[in-house]
Design an enzyme around this catalytic site. Structure first.
Site, PDB file in Angstrom:
ATOM      1  N   GLU A 107      58.272   5.921  54.696  1.00 24.69           N
ATOM      2  CA  GLU A 107      59.278   6.950  54.384  1.00 24.69           C
ATOM      3  C   GLU A 107      60.251   7.076  55.555  1.00 24.69           C
ATOM      4  O   GLU A 107      59.886   6.832  56.704  1.00 24.69           O
ATOM      5  CB  GLU A 107      58.530   8.267  54.109  1.00 24.69           C
ATOM      6  CG  GLU A 107      59.387   9.501  53.932  1.00 24.69           C
ATOM      7  CD  GLU A 107      60.294   9.462  52.721  1.00 24.69           C
ATOM      8  OE1 GLU A 107      61.112   8.521  52.624  1.00 24.69           O
ATOM      9  OE2 GLU A 107      60.227  10.397  51.893  1.00 24.69           O
ATOM     10  N   ASP A 108      61.472   7.464  55.263  1.00 24.36           N
ATOM     11  CA  ASP A 108      62.444   7.653  56.341  1.00 24.36           C
ATOM     12  C   ASP A 108      62.141   8.920  57.140  1.00 24.36           C
ATOM     13  O   ASP A 108      61.925   8.866  58.341  1.00 24.36           O
ATOM     14  CB  ASP A 108      63.893   7.654  55.803  1.00 24.36           C
ATOM     15  CG  ASP A 108      64.143   8.663  54.677  1.00 24.36           C
ATOM     16  OD1 ASP A 108      63.185   9.330  54.224  1.00 24.36           O
ATOM     17  OD2 ASP A 108      65.303   8.786  54.249  1.00 24.36           O
ATOM     18  N   ILE A 109      62.109  10.064  56.427  1.00 23.96           N
ATOM     19  CA  ILE A 109      61.983  11.355  57.115  1.00 23.96           C
ATOM     20  C   ILE A 109      60.964  12.237  56.403  1.00 23.96           C
ATOM     21  O   ILE A 109      60.990  12.329  55.179  1.00 23.96           O
ATOM     22  CB  ILE A 109      63.336  12.112  57.099  1.00 23.96           C
ATOM     23  CG1 ILE A 109      64.445  11.279  57.741  1.00 23.96           C
ATOM     24  CG2 ILE A 109      63.213  13.464  57.801  1.00 23.96           C
ATOM     25  CD1 ILE A 109      65.842  11.792  57.430  1.00 23.96           C
ATOM     26  N   ASP A 111      60.356  16.049  56.153  1.00 27.37           N
ATOM     27  CA  ASP A 111      61.043  17.294  56.486  1.00 27.37           C
ATOM     28  C   ASP A 111      60.138  18.459  56.066  1.00 27.37           C
ATOM     29  O   ASP A 111      59.165  18.743  56.750  1.00 27.37           O
ATOM     30  CB  ASP A 111      62.398  17.276  55.769  1.00 27.37           C
ATOM     31  CG  ASP A 111      63.326  18.393  56.181  1.00 27.37           C
ATOM     32  OD1 ASP A 111      63.306  18.790  57.343  1.00 27.37           O
ATOM     33  OD2 ASP A 111      64.094  18.881  55.325  1.00 27.37           O
ATOM     34  N   PHE A 160      70.398  17.423  61.065  1.00 25.54           N
ATOM     35  CA  PHE A 160      70.531  16.510  59.927  1.00 25.54           C
ATOM     36  C   PHE A 160      70.985  15.155  60.457  1.00 25.54           C
ATOM     37  O   PHE A 160      71.961  15.054  61.185  1.00 25.54           O
ATOM     38  CB  PHE A 160      71.544  17.069  58.924  1.00 25.54           C
ATOM     39  CG  PHE A 160      71.468  16.385  57.592  1.00 25.54           C
ATOM     40  CD1 PHE A 160      70.541  16.819  56.636  1.00 25.54           C
ATOM     41  CD2 PHE A 160      72.296  15.316  57.296  1.00 25.54           C
ATOM     42  CE1 PHE A 160      70.456  16.174  55.408  1.00 25.54           C
ATOM     43  CE2 PHE A 160      72.208  14.676  56.069  1.00 25.54           C
ATOM     44  CZ  PHE A 160      71.295  15.103  55.116  1.00 25.54           C
ATOM     45  N   ARG A 173      74.608   5.044  55.259  1.00 22.54           N
ATOM     46  CA  ARG A 173      73.319   4.340  55.244  1.00 22.54           C
ATOM     47  C   ARG A 173      73.372   3.040  56.049  1.00 22.54           C
ATOM     48  O   ARG A 173      72.370   2.604  56.605  1.00 22.54           O
ATOM     49  CB  ARG A 173      72.910   3.973  53.804  1.00 22.54           C
ATOM     50  CG  ARG A 173      72.488   5.143  52.953  1.00 22.54           C
ATOM     51  CD  ARG A 173      71.798   4.629  51.693  1.00 22.54           C
ATOM     52  NE  ARG A 173      71.729   5.623  50.639  1.00 22.54           N
ATOM     53  CZ  ARG A 173      70.785   6.562  50.528  1.00 22.54           C
ATOM     54  NH1 ARG A 173      69.842   6.646  51.434  1.00 22.54           N
ATOM     55  NH2 ARG A 173      70.803   7.423  49.526  1.00 22.54           N
TER      56      ARG A 173
HETATM   57  P1  IMP Z   1      61.115  16.847  52.263  1.00 25.99           P
HETATM   58  O1  IMP Z   1      60.580  16.831  50.869  1.00 25.99           O
HETATM   59  O2  IMP Z   1      61.767  18.153  52.604  1.00 25.99           O
HETATM   60  O3  IMP Z   1      60.120  16.428  53.297  1.00 25.99           O
HETATM   61  O4  IMP Z   1      62.344  15.869  52.246  1.00 25.99           O
HETATM   62  C1  IMP Z   1      62.270  14.618  52.710  1.00 25.99           C
HETATM   63  C2  IMP Z   1      63.484  13.864  52.252  1.00 25.99           C
HETATM   64  O5  IMP Z   1      64.683  14.632  52.357  1.00 25.99           O
HETATM   65  C3  IMP Z   1      63.671  12.671  53.158  1.00 25.99           C
HETATM   66  O6  IMP Z   1      62.912  11.578  52.724  1.00 25.99           O
HETATM   67  C4  IMP Z   1      65.149  12.453  53.052  1.00 25.99           C
HETATM   68  O7  IMP Z   1      65.427  11.686  51.914  1.00 25.99           O
HETATM   69  C5  IMP Z   1      65.716  13.854  52.889  1.00 25.99           C
HETATM   70  N1  IMP Z   1      66.102  14.368  54.211  1.00 25.99           N
HETATM   71  C6  IMP Z   1      65.445  15.270  54.973  1.00 25.99           C
HETATM   72  N2  IMP Z   1      66.053  15.445  56.153  1.00 25.99           N
HETATM   73  C7  IMP Z   1      67.134  14.626  56.135  1.00 25.99           C
HETATM   74  C8  IMP Z   1      68.154  14.327  57.096  1.00 25.99           C
HETATM   75  O8  IMP Z   1      68.205  14.838  58.229  1.00 25.99           O
HETATM   76  N3  IMP Z   1      69.075  13.393  56.706  1.00 25.99           N
HETATM   77  C9  IMP Z   1      69.074  12.797  55.489  1.00 25.99           C
HETATM   78  N4  IMP Z   1      68.128  13.024  54.585  1.00 25.99           N
HETATM   79  C10 IMP Z   1      67.166  13.947  54.888  1.00 25.99           C
HETATM   80 MG    MG Z   2      63.478   9.913  51.666  1.00 28.61          MG
END
Ligand code: IMP
Ligand code: MG
Length: 182
Positions: A107-109, A111, A160, A173
Site C-alpha cells: 500500500e502507498d499510505i 492514514d 498531504f 503520480r
Molecule cells: P485511509 O483509509 O484513511 O488509511 O486512507 C488511505 C488511502 O487514502 C491511501 O491509500 C491513499 O490512497 C489516500 N491518502 C491518504 N493520505 C494521502 C496523502 O497524503 N496523499 C494522497 N493520498 C492519500
Molecule cells: Mg491507496
C-alpha cells in the site's frame, strides 16, 4: 518546488520536497531485503493497492531476491478528496486464489486505516496462510482503527503528500520524488 504547465492555474499547488529519489531508493531496497529474508522459503503473493502503490510495488518487486506473484486490487472509498469516510467497496479483486498462500499487501499510505481494515477483512476471506502489510508511508498519528503495519518505509505526522504513484486529484503520480502539498 514544481509547477506543472499542464495543470490549470487554479490547480497548481506548491510542492515541497519531503523524500528524495535517493532516500526512497534506499528505503525501498531495505524493505525488499527484509521481505526477501522473511519469505525466503515461502510462496509470496504481492497484492498492490491501485492506483497509489503502483510505482512503489514496481520498485519493491524488482529488488526482491525471491520469486513472487503479483496481483492488484482497487478499492473505492466515498468521501472528500483528501479523506476517506469509511464507505468502502472493492472495484477490482485479485485474479488468483490466495488460499494457502503467503500474502503481502503493498500500500502507498496508511492514514486513518479504514481502507486497510476493510481490505484485510476482504482478503482474509480468501484464506491465505498468512497476511501481512507493507506500507511506503505510515501516518500513525491519524489512525482511527488499529492496523499493524509489518513493513514501513517512512513514518510521517500530518500533511498531504504526492508523487511516486501518489496523487492529488489524479495529478502528480508520475513525479519521481515525494512532496508535501501546501
Ligand atoms: P485511509 O483509509 O484513511 O488509511 O486512507 C488511505 C488511502 O487514502 C491511501 O491509500 C491513499 O490512497 C489516500 N491518502 C491518504 N493520505 C494521502 C496523502 O497524503 N496523499 C494522497 N493520498 C492519500
Ligand atoms: Mg491507496
Amino acid at each position: 518546488m514544481v509547477s506543472d504547465p499542464l495543470i490549470s492555474d487554479s490547480m497548481v499547488k506548491e510542492l515541497k520536497l519531503l523524500f528524495s529519489k535517493k532516500e526512497i531508493a534506499e528505503t525501498v531496497a531495505g524493505l525488499a531485503r527484509e521481505i526477501s529474508a522473511d519469505y525466503a522459503d515461502k510462496r509470496l503473493v504481492l497484492v498492490g493497492v491501485l492506483k497509489g502503490a503502483f510505482v512503489f510495488l514496481a520498485d519493491l518487486a524488482r529488488h526482491l531476491t525471491i520469486p513472487v506473484s503479483i496481483e492488484f486490487v482497487r478499492i473505492a472509498s466515498y468521501g472528500s478528496q483528501k479523506e476517506s469516510c469509511g464507505k468502502i467497496t472493492v472495484n477490482k479483486d485479485v485474479e488468483i486464489s490466495l488460499e494457502g498462500k503467503d500474502v503481502l499487501i503493498v500500500e502507498d499510505i496508511v492514514d486513518t486505516g479504514l481502507s486497510l481494515q476493510f481490505l484485510i477483512k476482504h482478503l482474509r476471506a480468501h484464506h491465505p496462510s498468512s497476511l501481512k502489510l507493507c506500507a511506503l508511508v505510515d501516518k500513525k498519528a491519524r489512525r482511527e482503527v488499529e492496523i499493524k503495519v509489518d513493513y514501513t518505509g517512512f513514518a510521517m505526522a500530518d500533511g498531504f503528500i504526492v508523487g511516486y504513484g501518489i496523487d492529488f486529484n489524479e495529478q502528480y503520480r508520475a513525479l519521481p520524488e515525494i512532496f508535501v502539498v501546501d
